[in-house]
Design a protein around this motif. Structure first.
Motif, mmCIF file in Angstrom:
data_model
loop_
_atom_site.group_PDB
_atom_site.id
_atom_site.type_symbol
_atom_site.label_atom_id
_atom_site.label_comp_id
_atom_site.label_asym_id
_atom_site.label_seq_id
_atom_site.Cartn_x
_atom_site.Cartn_y
_atom_site.Cartn_z
ATOM 1 N N PRO A 162 38.665 -7.630 42.371
ATOM 2 C CA PRO A 162 39.679 -8.478 41.742
ATOM 3 C C PRO A 162 39.284 -8.789 40.302
ATOM 4 O O PRO A 162 38.166 -8.480 39.874
ATOM 5 C CB PRO A 162 39.673 -9.744 42.615
ATOM 6 C CG PRO A 162 38.315 -9.761 43.220
ATOM 7 C CD PRO A 162 37.938 -8.327 43.428
ATOM 8 N N PRO A 163 40.180 -9.376 39.520
ATOM 9 C CA PRO A 163 39.855 -9.677 38.116
ATOM 10 C C PRO A 163 38.550 -10.467 38.001
ATOM 11 O O PRO A 163 38.396 -11.517 38.629
ATOM 12 C CB PRO A 163 41.053 -10.520 37.661
ATOM 13 C CG PRO A 163 42.161 -10.098 38.569
ATOM 14 C CD PRO A 163 41.531 -9.789 39.892
ATOM 15 N N PRO A 164 37.581 -9.976 37.235
ATOM 16 C CA PRO A 164 36.273 -10.639 37.171
ATOM 17 C C PRO A 164 36.244 -11.893 36.312
ATOM 18 O O PRO A 164 35.250 -12.626 36.342
ATOM 19 C CB PRO A 164 35.374 -9.555 36.570
ATOM 20 C CG PRO A 164 36.299 -8.733 35.728
ATOM 21 C CD PRO A 164 37.620 -8.742 36.440
ATOM 22 N N PHE A 165 37.319 -12.161 35.572
ATOM 23 C CA PHE A 165 37.253 -13.305 34.659
ATOM 24 C C PHE A 165 37.145 -14.638 35.398
ATOM 25 O O PHE A 165 36.708 -15.630 34.833
ATOM 26 C CB PHE A 165 38.453 -13.332 33.705
ATOM 27 C CG PHE A 165 39.800 -13.314 34.354
ATOM 28 C CD1 PHE A 165 40.332 -14.439 34.949
ATOM 29 C CD2 PHE A 165 40.546 -12.147 34.358
ATOM 30 C CE1 PHE A 165 41.583 -14.420 35.538
ATOM 31 C CE2 PHE A 165 41.801 -12.115 34.953
ATOM 32 C CZ PHE A 165 42.325 -13.250 35.541
ATOM 33 N N VAL A 166 37.553 -14.668 36.689
ATOM 34 C CA VAL A 166 37.439 -15.930 37.422
ATOM 35 C C VAL A 166 35.989 -16.363 37.565
ATOM 36 O O VAL A 166 35.691 -17.549 37.712
ATOM 37 C CB VAL A 166 38.109 -15.825 38.803
ATOM 38 C CG1 VAL A 166 39.593 -15.599 38.662
ATOM 39 C CG2 VAL A 166 37.485 -14.705 39.637
ATOM 40 N N GLY A 209 38.707 -15.662 27.937
ATOM 41 C CA GLY A 209 38.994 -14.660 26.929
ATOM 42 C C GLY A 209 39.858 -13.534 27.471
ATOM 43 O O GLY A 209 40.726 -13.741 28.317
ATOM 44 N N THR A 210 39.584 -12.317 27.000
ATOM 45 C CA THR A 210 40.433 -11.169 27.311
ATOM 46 C C THR A 210 39.641 -10.080 28.015
ATOM 47 O O THR A 210 38.542 -9.728 27.594
ATOM 48 C CB THR A 210 41.072 -10.611 26.019
ATOM 49 O OG1 THR A 210 41.865 -11.624 25.410
ATOM 50 C CG2 THR A 210 41.945 -9.401 26.308
ATOM 51 N N TYR A 211 40.223 -9.552 29.092
ATOM 52 C CA TYR A 211 39.631 -8.466 29.868
ATOM 53 C C TYR A 211 40.581 -7.276 29.876
ATOM 54 O O TYR A 211 41.794 -7.412 29.695
ATOM 55 C CB TYR A 211 39.373 -8.909 31.306
ATOM 56 C CG TYR A 211 38.067 -9.641 31.504
ATOM 57 C CD1 TYR A 211 36.932 -8.966 31.963
ATOM 58 C CD2 TYR A 211 37.966 -10.993 31.223
ATOM 59 C CE1 TYR A 211 35.734 -9.628 32.146
ATOM 60 C CE2 TYR A 211 36.759 -11.666 31.394
ATOM 61 C CZ TYR A 211 35.651 -10.982 31.870
ATOM 62 O OH TYR A 211 34.463 -11.631 32.043
ATOM 63 N N SER A 212 39.992 -6.093 30.121
ATOM 64 C CA SER A 212 40.770 -4.859 30.196
ATOM 65 C C SER A 212 40.541 -4.195 31.551
ATOM 66 O O SER A 212 39.410 -4.127 32.037
ATOM 67 C CB SER A 212 40.353 -3.901 29.081
ATOM 68 O OG SER A 212 40.955 -2.628 29.259
ATOM 69 N N SER A 221 36.542 -4.371 32.151
ATOM 70 C CA SER A 221 35.571 -4.574 31.083
ATOM 71 C C SER A 221 35.997 -5.760 30.242
ATOM 72 O O SER A 221 37.179 -6.105 30.189
ATOM 73 C CB SER A 221 35.440 -3.321 30.204
ATOM 74 O OG SER A 221 36.693 -2.990 29.612
ATOM 75 N N LYS A 222 35.030 -6.395 29.591
ATOM 76 C CA LYS A 222 35.311 -7.550 28.739
ATOM 77 C C LYS A 222 35.675 -7.047 27.346
ATOM 78 O O LYS A 222 34.955 -6.247 26.744
ATOM 79 C CB LYS A 222 34.086 -8.464 28.668
ATOM 80 C CG LYS A 222 34.266 -9.758 27.883
ATOM 81 C CD LYS A 222 35.149 -10.719 28.635
ATOM 82 C CE LYS A 222 35.233 -12.092 27.954
ATOM 83 N NZ LYS A 222 34.001 -12.892 28.137
ATOM 84 N N VAL A 223 36.809 -7.499 26.829
ATOM 85 C CA VAL A 223 37.243 -7.115 25.477
ATOM 86 C C VAL A 223 36.699 -8.095 24.448
ATOM 87 O O VAL A 223 36.230 -7.706 23.384
ATOM 88 C CB VAL A 223 38.778 -7.040 25.398
ATOM 89 C CG1 VAL A 223 39.220 -6.617 24.004
ATOM 90 C CG2 VAL A 223 39.322 -6.066 26.428
ATOM 91 N N GLY A 224 36.770 -9.392 24.750
ATOM 92 C CA GLY A 224 36.272 -10.406 23.816
ATOM 93 C C GLY A 224 36.447 -11.791 24.388
ATOM 94 O O GLY A 224 37.195 -11.993 25.362
ATOM 95 N N ASN A 225 35.787 -12.760 23.791
ATOM 96 C CA ASN A 225 35.915 -14.153 24.217
ATOM 97 C C ASN A 225 37.168 -14.819 23.671
ATOM 98 O O ASN A 225 37.406 -15.995 23.932
ATOM 99 C CB ASN A 225 34.679 -14.952 23.797
ATOM 100 C CG ASN A 225 33.453 -14.574 24.606
ATOM 101 O OD1 ASN A 225 33.553 -14.327 25.804
ATOM 102 N ND2 ASN A 225 32.310 -14.503 23.951
ATOM 103 N N TRP A 226 37.953 -14.095 22.911
ATOM 104 C CA TRP A 226 39.169 -14.617 22.316
ATOM 105 C C TRP A 226 40.370 -14.307 23.228
ATOM 106 O O TRP A 226 40.274 -13.494 24.145
ATOM 107 C CB TRP A 226 39.397 -13.981 20.941
ATOM 108 C CG TRP A 226 39.013 -12.537 20.849
ATOM 109 C CD1 TRP A 226 37.859 -12.011 20.368
ATOM 110 C CD2 TRP A 226 39.806 -11.405 21.289
ATOM 111 N NE1 TRP A 226 37.871 -10.640 20.476
ATOM 112 C CE2 TRP A 226 39.040 -10.238 21.029
ATOM 113 C CE3 TRP A 226 41.061 -11.269 21.875
ATOM 114 C CZ2 TRP A 226 39.515 -8.958 21.327
ATOM 115 C CZ3 TRP A 226 41.528 -9.995 22.187
ATOM 116 C CH2 TRP A 226 40.748 -8.861 21.901
#
Length: 358
Positions: A162-166, A209-212, A221-226
């Motif tokens: 699942p989306p890793p940003f959590v 931030g933003t993930y791809s 993958s992590k794109v940036g903290n923005w």
């Protein structure tokens, strides 16, 4: 190639039988034959709402928890899916005007998803996955050969992980700002998303931030903290090699070059156009963008009228939902600058029915 129609969906709120209705507008009516024919002052014209091309009855019995999600589908966004609260999927082919009801069911229904088309496939993700996103919060509808069969057809797949940003969002106290749903902290909400290149889906959250997600490799993958400088879905316009969307706070049309960003350098806005002056009792609820090709776009803005007198129930009952469609041509105006030519604007009144962008 851009869209041939602008699709608007209405959910009945007039006290009668609950249903959804699809209305299809021809965007060619929003443009003058030539730019020289565009008048200096663009009046807003009321246009008759075309009859529904298709209607859906409410998917549950009275008193039952029920909903339907509608998602634009296909390379031009002219087709769409409807999915109900138990995961039943309906595919409407606008070219043949046919509704397919024998579609496979979702792995698990998602109540408030975001959806984005990549090629012929559709990717659907929980718009607010929360700290425990669950196994089926990210799914894809893909056409291909079915397992243990020679038949090609549509299938839903649960995408893992699942989306890793959590996992990258700090735990928040219960008294922190909540999302519009009020059940999980706002930092988990996906505030903006788009497609970059041929296979990458970018999603932004306030907390991480933003993930791809790469639809070919299946890797995150992590794109940036923005965060992306948009609200909701942004559209890539190949004629200008830019992404078009709306600003997060006031929904003004804007552009950005996402390819110029890096992990430490967030994308910046390059162009921004202010909205037209409108009556004070018009409240802007949402906006969407429909690319039409050849630098032309349709801007759809969704309003509701309001009254400053909150105790006046008659004014509340008279409030109206309506959509304003505007035909816009975006032209180059020197290096890194664009000029917007506004053609025609039409208002479609839905009364008390809630109009939903697709």
């Amino acid at each position: 190639m851009g869209s041939r129609f602008v699709n608007l969906l209405a959910r009945s709120c007039n006290g009668g039988p609950r249903h959804f209705s699809l209305h299809r507008m021809n965007p060619a009516n929003l443009f003058h034959p030539t730019r020289s024919a565009v008048p200096a002052v663009q009046p807003l014209a009321d246009a008759p709402l075309p009859p529904p091309a298709l209607s859906f009855g409410w998917p549950g019995k009275k008193g039952e928890l029920a909903w339907m999600n509608f998602m634009a589908f296909g390379r031009t966004g002219n087709n769409f899916l409807a999915v109900d609260q138990i995961g039943r999927t309906f595919f409407y082919d606008t070219d043949s005007r046919s509704l397919r009801t024998g579609m496979p069911m979702m792995c698990k229904p998602i109540m408030d998803p975001i959806s984005i088309a990549v090629g012929d496939s559709l990717y659907v993700m929980s718009g607010n996955p929360g700290p425990s996103p669950g196994k089926h919060c990210f799914q894809a509808l893909i056409h291909g050969r079915l397992p243990a069969s020679d038949t090609n057809d549509w299938s839903w797949y649960s995408l893992q992980p699942p989306p890793p940003f959590v996992n990258d969002i700090p735990r928040f106290h219960e008294d922190e700002v909540k999302s519009s749903c009020g059940d999980v902290p706002a930092p988990y909400e996906i505030g903006a998303y788009t497609v970059v290149g041929e296979s990458q889906i970018w999603v932004s959250t306030a907390g991480a931030g933003t993930y791809s997600y790469d639809t070919v490799s299946g890797a995150w993958s992590k794109v940036g903290n923005w965060s992306l400088p948009f609200r909701g879905r942004a559209e890539y316009i190949p004629e200008h090699n830019l992404w078009f969307g709306f600003t997060p706070n006031n929904l003004q049309l804007c552009t950005s070059d996402l390819t110029a960003s890096s992990e430490v350098r967030p994308p910046v806005l390059q162009n921004m156009w202010t909205d037209v002056v409108r009556p004070k009792n018009w409240t802007l609820r949402d906006a969407s963008l429909v690319p039409l090709g050849s630098g032309k776009v349709c801007i759809a803005r969704f309003f509701v009228t309001h009254s400053d007198n909150f105790e006046d129930m008659s004014a509340y009952k008279k409030r109206e939902n309506f959509a304003v469609l505007e035909g816009v041509e975006v032209l180059k105006a020197g290096w890194a600058h664009l000029r917007m030519v506004k053609h025609k604007s039409e208002r479609y009144v839905f009364g008390r029915d809630l109009v939903i962008p697709l």
